[in-house]
Motif scaffolding. Structure first.
Motif, short mmCIF file in Angstrom:
data_model
loop_
_atom_site.label_atom_id
_atom_site.label_comp_id
_atom_site.label_asym_id
_atom_site.label_seq_id
_atom_site.Cartn_x
_atom_site.Cartn_y
_atom_site.Cartn_z
N ILE A 125 0.85 -1.20 0.00
CA ILE A 125 0.00 0.00 0.00
C ILE A 125 0.88 1.25 0.00
N VAL A 126 0.36 2.31 -0.60
CA VAL A 126 1.07 3.58 -0.69
C VAL A 126 0.25 4.63 0.05
N VAL A 127 0.80 5.20 1.11
CA VAL A 127 -0.01 6.02 2.00
C VAL A 127 0.78 7.21 2.55
N PHE A 128 0.03 8.14 3.17
CA PHE A 128 0.66 9.18 3.97
C PHE A 128 1.07 8.57 5.31
N VAL A 137 -6.12 10.53 7.89
CA VAL A 137 -7.45 9.92 7.93
C VAL A 137 -7.67 9.01 6.72
N TYR A 138 -7.06 9.32 5.58
CA TYR A 138 -7.21 8.46 4.40
C TYR A 138 -6.51 7.11 4.62
N ARG A 139 -5.34 7.16 5.21
CA ARG A 139 -4.64 5.91 5.53
C ARG A 139 -5.46 5.07 6.50
N ALA A 140 -6.05 5.73 7.50
CA ALA A 140 -6.88 5.00 8.47
C ALA A 140 -8.07 4.33 7.78
N GLY A 186 1.94 -0.19 -5.50
CA GLY A 186 1.04 -0.39 -4.38
C GLY A 186 -0.35 0.14 -4.62
N VAL A 187 -1.23 -0.16 -3.68
CA VAL A 187 -2.63 0.28 -3.69
C VAL A 187 -2.74 1.49 -2.78
N SER A 188 -3.63 2.43 -3.11
CA SER A 188 -3.80 3.59 -2.23
C SER A 188 -5.27 4.01 -2.19
N ILE A 189 -5.52 5.13 -1.52
CA ILE A 189 -6.88 5.67 -1.40
C ILE A 189 -6.78 7.19 -1.38
N LEU A 190 -7.67 7.84 -2.14
CA LEU A 190 -7.72 9.30 -2.20
C LEU A 190 -9.14 9.72 -2.56
N PRO A 191 -9.48 10.99 -2.37
CA PRO A 191 -10.78 11.48 -2.83
C PRO A 191 -10.91 11.34 -4.35
N GLU A 192 -12.06 10.89 -4.81
CA GLU A 192 -12.29 10.70 -6.24
C GLU A 192 -12.10 12.00 -7.01
N GLU A 193 -12.46 13.12 -6.40
CA GLU A 193 -12.36 14.42 -7.07
C GLU A 193 -10.92 14.75 -7.46
#
Length: 284
Positions: free
Chosen positions: A186-189, A194-197, A231-238
């Motif tokens: 995973i690729v995160v801050f 809060v996105y990582r959480a 890696g996989v990550s998560i961010l706002p779609e916008e």
């Protein structure tokens, strides 16, 4: 007691030493000692414990420190507003998380500066917990953070709702197949984001508790690493649709509970607000 006495008190607390406080305040140690003694006599309690190594605040000292921060803030606000004209001016320090810096700050700067050209804005990005603490301690006038924020001293204004998405490289296997790989990358801050959480909660719900994290400090870095298949990550779609529409990235939606984040604008509720801060808050 005067405000300079309180500044000396804050200097001793910050430096843990009467000698270093004297240097910081451009005075002599005997004056620092005398002013602290006068404060202790006025409040009828010890404000510091003194040892051969350092000086530390007592419980009463910690209480006085909170009042000092409020007093310093009020004095600065009075300087900005008392006797000034109806013109909205001054200096505002505003905090935000990294994604808000990318999405909202350009819009805020252009719109606010057009209506209030005499207000100078300073933006700083930090983790959510740091931003909340800095508003509480008068280091920031306001901050954009993921909400809700349940702190009695703060008020909050709802700004916007964001939808989070999972990101993978377009060249990578399907998400379901990626999740079978051990360990998942995973690729995160950094911790506190809060996105990582949310990503870790999503993985936990799928029974994935072992993964290898690559920690970065910028959105651009996360996009580059995901696109490269690291890696996989998560961010706002916008962010993806507005700023990175041409990148080789595939997004997957999350359920509403994990995938929705509300951004709120927080400020202290227990102190008078400057004209500049009122104008800023009124935008929302």
């Amino acid at each position: 007691m005067n405000t300079n006495d309180l500044k000396i008190f804050e200097a001793v607390a910050a430096n843990g030493s009467f000698t270093k406080a004297a240097e910081a305040m451009f005075t002599v140690q005997s004056n620092v000692t005398a002013r602290i003694k006068a404060l202790e006599e006025e409040f009828r309690t010890e404000l510091f414990t003194r040892t051969s190594r350092k000086v530390e605040l007592t419980a009463a000292g910690h209480t006085l420190m909170q009042y000092c921060k409020q007093i310093s803030h009020l004095v600065e606000e009075a300087k900005k507003n008392v006797g000034s004209s109806d013109l909205v001016n001054g200096y505002l320090k505003v905090g935000c998380v990294e994604t808000t810096m990318a999405l909202k700050v350009p819009e805020i700067l252009s719109g606010f500066a057009e209506h209030y050209p005499d207000v100078e804005l300073e933006f700083r990005s930090e983790m959510r917990s740091t931003l909340i603490n800095e508003v509480l301690n008068y280091k920031l006038d306001a901050a954009f953070v993921p909400g809700p924020v349940n702190v009695a001293e703060l008020e909050q204004i709802n700004v916007k709702e964001e939808q989070l998405v999972i990101l993978i490289a377009a060249k990578a296997p399907k998400l379901a197949d990626l999740l079978q790989k051990q360990p998942l990358k995973i690729v995160v801050f950094e911790q506190g984001c809060v996105y990582r959480a949310r990503l870790e909660s999503w993985l936990s719900a799928k029974g994935i508790i072992h993964y290898k994290s690559t920690v970065l400090n910028s959105i651009e870095g996360i996009i580059n690493f995901v696109e490269a298949g690291l890696g996989v990550s998560i961010l706002p779609e916008e962010i993806i649709s507005q700023y990175y529409p041409g990148r080789q990235i595939i997004t997957y939606p999350l359920n509403r509970q994990l995938g929705t984040i509300n951004t709120v604008l927080i400020s202290r509720k227990d102190v008078p607000k400057s004209g500049a801060l009122k104008a800023f808050l009124d935008k929302y």
